[in-house]
Design a protein around this motif. Structure first.
Motif, mmCIF file in Angstrom:
data_model
loop_
_atom_site.group_PDB
_atom_site.id
_atom_site.type_symbol
_atom_site.label_atom_id
_atom_site.label_comp_id
_atom_site.label_asym_id
_atom_site.label_seq_id
_atom_site.Cartn_x
_atom_site.Cartn_y
_atom_site.Cartn_z
ATOM 1 N N GLU A 170 -8.182 -37.276 -94.002
ATOM 2 C CA GLU A 170 -7.946 -38.398 -94.902
ATOM 3 C C GLU A 170 -8.497 -38.014 -96.276
ATOM 4 O OE1 GLU A 170 -9.594 -41.956 -93.307
ATOM 5 O OE2 GLU A 170 -8.597 -41.747 -91.372
ATOM 6 N N PRO A 171 -7.685 -37.425 -97.128
ATOM 7 C CA PRO A 171 -8.200 -36.901 -98.402
ATOM 8 C C PRO A 171 -8.399 -37.993 -99.451
ATOM 9 C CG PRO A 171 -5.850 -36.509 -98.269
ATOM 10 C CD PRO A 171 -6.248 -37.148 -96.958
ATOM 11 N N ALA A 188 12.782 -46.052 -102.713
ATOM 12 C CA ALA A 188 11.434 -46.535 -102.992
ATOM 13 C C ALA A 188 10.890 -45.777 -104.199
ATOM 14 C CB ALA A 188 10.515 -46.334 -101.795
ATOM 15 N N PRO A 189 10.379 -46.497 -105.211
ATOM 16 C CA PRO A 189 9.731 -45.797 -106.321
ATOM 17 C C PRO A 189 8.582 -44.951 -105.783
ATOM 18 C CG PRO A 189 10.046 -48.129 -106.828
ATOM 19 C CD PRO A 189 10.345 -47.963 -105.378
ATOM 20 N N SER A 190 8.457 -43.741 -106.289
ATOM 21 C CA SER A 190 7.416 -42.859 -105.756
ATOM 22 C C SER A 190 6.027 -43.467 -105.909
ATOM 23 C CB SER A 190 7.481 -41.496 -106.448
ATOM 24 O OG SER A 190 7.249 -41.616 -107.839
ATOM 25 N N GLU A 191 5.827 -44.326 -106.944
ATOM 26 C CA GLU A 191 4.511 -44.918 -107.148
ATOM 27 C C GLU A 191 4.100 -45.835 -105.996
ATOM 28 O OE1 GLU A 191 7.038 -46.395 -109.940
ATOM 29 O OE2 GLU A 191 7.293 -44.247 -109.573
ATOM 30 N N GLU A 192 5.094 -46.288 -105.209
ATOM 31 C CA GLU A 192 4.784 -47.178 -104.095
ATOM 32 C C GLU A 192 4.307 -46.409 -102.860
ATOM 33 O OE1 GLU A 192 8.015 -49.746 -103.217
ATOM 34 O OE2 GLU A 192 7.925 -50.804 -105.142
ATOM 35 N N LEU A 193 4.395 -45.087 -102.892
ATOM 36 C CA LEU A 193 3.974 -44.278 -101.755
ATOM 37 C C LEU A 193 2.521 -43.846 -101.953
ATOM 38 C CD1 LEU A 193 7.107 -41.990 -101.231
ATOM 39 C CD2 LEU A 193 6.643 -44.259 -100.284
ATOM 40 N N THR A 194 1.734 -44.007 -100.901
ATOM 41 C CA THR A 194 0.306 -43.685 -100.953
ATOM 42 C C THR A 194 -0.010 -42.565 -99.980
ATOM 43 O OG1 THR A 194 -0.208 -45.995 -101.465
ATOM 44 C CG2 THR A 194 -2.022 -44.619 -100.695
ATOM 45 N N LEU A 195 -0.661 -41.497 -100.473
ATOM 46 C CA LEU A 195 -1.059 -40.426 -99.574
ATOM 47 C C LEU A 195 -2.070 -40.973 -98.582
ATOM 48 C CD1 LEU A 195 -0.934 -37.467 -98.706
ATOM 49 C CD2 LEU A 195 -2.747 -36.986 -100.370
ATOM 50 N N TRP A 196 -1.764 -40.849 -97.299
ATOM 51 C CA TRP A 196 -2.565 -41.453 -96.244
ATOM 52 C C TRP A 196 -3.278 -40.400 -95.411
ATOM 53 C CZ3 TRP A 196 -0.451 -42.709 -90.912
ATOM 54 C CH2 TRP A 196 -1.389 -43.437 -90.151
ATOM 55 N N LEU A 197 -2.521 -39.425 -94.908
ATOM 56 C CA LEU A 197 -3.073 -38.379 -94.062
ATOM 57 C C LEU A 197 -2.518 -37.016 -94.469
ATOM 58 C CD1 LEU A 197 -2.702 -39.930 -90.471
ATOM 59 C CD2 LEU A 197 -4.821 -39.709 -91.778
ATOM 60 N N ILE A 243 1.374 -27.490 -92.815
ATOM 61 C CA ILE A 243 0.566 -28.480 -93.524
ATOM 62 C C ILE A 243 1.474 -29.629 -93.932
ATOM 63 C CG2 ILE A 243 -0.905 -28.896 -95.521
ATOM 64 C CD1 ILE A 243 -1.484 -25.808 -95.460
ATOM 65 N N GLY A 244 1.140 -30.830 -93.484
ATOM 66 C CA GLY A 244 1.969 -31.994 -93.764
ATOM 67 C C GLY A 244 1.241 -33.041 -94.579
ATOM 68 N N PHE A 245 1.938 -33.586 -95.560
ATOM 69 C CA PHE A 245 1.412 -34.671 -96.385
ATOM 70 C C PHE A 245 2.156 -35.945 -96.008
ATOM 71 C CE2 PHE A 245 0.421 -30.787 -98.568
ATOM 72 C CZ PHE A 245 -0.860 -31.010 -99.053
ATOM 73 N N HIS A 246 1.412 -36.911 -95.473
ATOM 74 C CA HIS A 246 1.996 -38.128 -94.925
ATOM 75 C C HIS A 246 1.719 -39.299 -95.860
ATOM 76 C CE1 HIS A 246 2.530 -36.144 -90.917
ATOM 77 N NE2 HIS A 246 1.570 -35.388 -91.447
ATOM 78 N N PHE A 247 2.796 -39.858 -96.401
ATOM 79 C CA PHE A 247 2.696 -40.956 -97.360
ATOM 80 C C PHE A 247 3.078 -42.274 -96.698
ATOM 81 C CE2 PHE A 247 3.141 -37.211 -99.951
ATOM 82 C CZ PHE A 247 2.354 -37.466 -101.069
ATOM 83 N N ARG A 248 2.292 -43.300 -96.953
ATOM 84 C CA ARG A 248 2.620 -44.631 -96.452
ATOM 85 C C ARG A 248 3.484 -45.370 -97.470
ATOM 86 N NH1 ARG A 248 -2.531 -47.403 -93.297
ATOM 87 N NH2 ARG A 248 -1.576 -47.309 -91.239
ATOM 88 N N ALA A 249 4.530 -46.027 -96.955
ATOM 89 C CA ALA A 249 5.394 -46.859 -97.783
ATOM 90 C C ALA A 249 5.115 -48.326 -97.468
ATOM 91 C CB ALA A 249 6.866 -46.536 -97.499
ATOM 92 N N PRO A 250 5.420 -49.239 -98.387
ATOM 93 C CA PRO A 250 5.259 -50.664 -98.100
ATOM 94 C C PRO A 250 6.116 -51.074 -96.904
ATOM 95 C CG PRO A 250 5.593 -50.307 -100.452
ATOM 96 C CD PRO A 250 5.875 -48.997 -99.774
ATOM 97 N N ARG A 267 -2.950 -43.200 -85.084
ATOM 98 C CA ARG A 267 -3.736 -43.625 -86.224
ATOM 99 C C ARG A 267 -3.107 -44.856 -86.895
ATOM 100 N NH1 ARG A 267 -7.409 -40.940 -89.487
ATOM 101 N NH2 ARG A 267 -7.849 -39.827 -87.549
ATOM 102 N N HIS A 268 -1.788 -44.870 -86.999
ATOM 103 C CA HIS A 268 -1.103 -46.020 -87.589
ATOM 104 C C HIS A 268 -1.364 -47.291 -86.789
ATOM 105 C CE1 HIS A 268 2.071 -48.606 -89.158
ATOM 106 N NE2 HIS A 268 2.518 -48.750 -87.921
ATOM 107 N N LEU A 269 -1.279 -47.197 -85.480
ATOM 108 C CA LEU A 269 -1.475 -48.384 -84.641
ATOM 109 C C LEU A 269 -2.942 -48.834 -84.686
ATOM 110 C CD1 LEU A 269 0.710 -47.322 -81.592
ATOM 111 C CD2 LEU A 269 1.272 -49.007 -83.354
ATOM 112 N N ARG A 270 -3.839 -47.883 -84.814
ATOM 113 C CA ARG A 270 -5.260 -48.233 -84.885
ATOM 114 C C ARG A 270 -5.598 -48.949 -86.186
ATOM 115 N NH1 ARG A 270 -9.459 -43.471 -85.407
ATOM 116 N NH2 ARG A 270 -9.107 -43.911 -87.617
#
Length: 242
Positions: free
Chosen positions: A11-12, A157-166, A175-182, A238-241
């Motif tokens: 979680e960076p 989705a506007p890129s600004e709405e995506l948040t780096l999560w994991l 190496i994977g960068f996982h972004f959360r969307a609304p 992790r998402h469900l938790r």
């Protein structure tokens, strides 16, 4: 250097990207690579040797930061993984954790013509290198994730709405960068995917994801079988938790 397990989750709080160059191949290694690539293309003519980002390292940067060391590469170089003694190349990818308003998570199954036929995964794909002189940074990763989401699911989705999560590190050091969307209404997720798939087929193209489903547990969707991306189980847990 971070020790490799399959898969690792981070979680960076911060991300720094440093460009490097890949090792020069010997004549024998290049010949073996070209032969393996020709075999792969013969088996799947849809493969192409386009530009991609190779992961050269993933290191901690203080208590909450990560440093990605990366290099410009092409898909052909990935076949080195199957050549004993050759320099190993890790892939770098982005994906989007898109949940419905009821908390279910969207997953898709890759079409038969893709490089990972039948695989269950989150919407996303391999990262492409920026133009020369431009940085690979969090903003670039986020923009690419937004593009993959609309291309594979029809969800803009506007890129600004995506948040780096994991950030994950798994099979072959990928190496994977996982972004959360609304979150969005479940009906909208299915409607946009159906419209995108219909538009693609009207143009004579098959979409990359042949089907999507919304899941409530790590067990996955009923009737949607196939091999799974190695990160899928841990990310769903992790998402469900959360």
């Amino acid at each position: 250097m971070i020790s490799q397990r399959t898969p690792e989750l981070f979680e960076p709080g911060r991300l720094r990207c440093v460009e490097t160059v890949l090792p020069v191949l010997s004549a024998a290694e290049r010949l073996a690579m070209d032969e393996r690539w020709a075999e792969a293309v013969l088996a799947n003519p849809h493969l192409f040797d386009g530009p991609t980002v190779a992961g050269a390292g993933l290191d901690r940067d203080g208590p909450d930061g990560l440093v990605l060391t990366w290099a410009r590469s092409t898909y052909r170089r990935r076949v080195l993984r199957r050549i004993p003694g050759a320099p190993r190349v890790s892939s770098v990818f982005v994906c989007v954790v898109q949940a419905a308003d009821d908390g279910r998570l969207m997953v898709g199954r890759m079409a038969p013509w893709t490089a990972s036929p039948g695989r269950l995964q989150l919407p996303g794909g391999s990262m492409e290198p920026p133009p020369p002189g431009e940085p690979l940074d969090l903003a670039a990763l986020r923009r690419h994730a937004a593009r993959e989401l609309v291309e594979e699911t029809g969800l803009g989705a506007p890129s600004e709405e995506l948040t780096l999560w994991l950030v994950t590190r798994g099979e072959n050091g990928s190496i994977g960068f996982h972004f959360r969307a609304p979150r969005r209404p479940a009906a909208l997720l299915y409607e946009r995917f159906a419209a995108m798939a219909a538009a693609e087929r009207a143009l004579g193209r098959e979409p990359e994801l042949e089907r999507i489903a919304l899941i409530r547990s790590e067990a996955g969707p009923v009737g949607l079988d196939g091999p799974r991306a190695d990160y899928l189980g841990p990310v769903v847990r992790r998402h469900l938790r959360d």
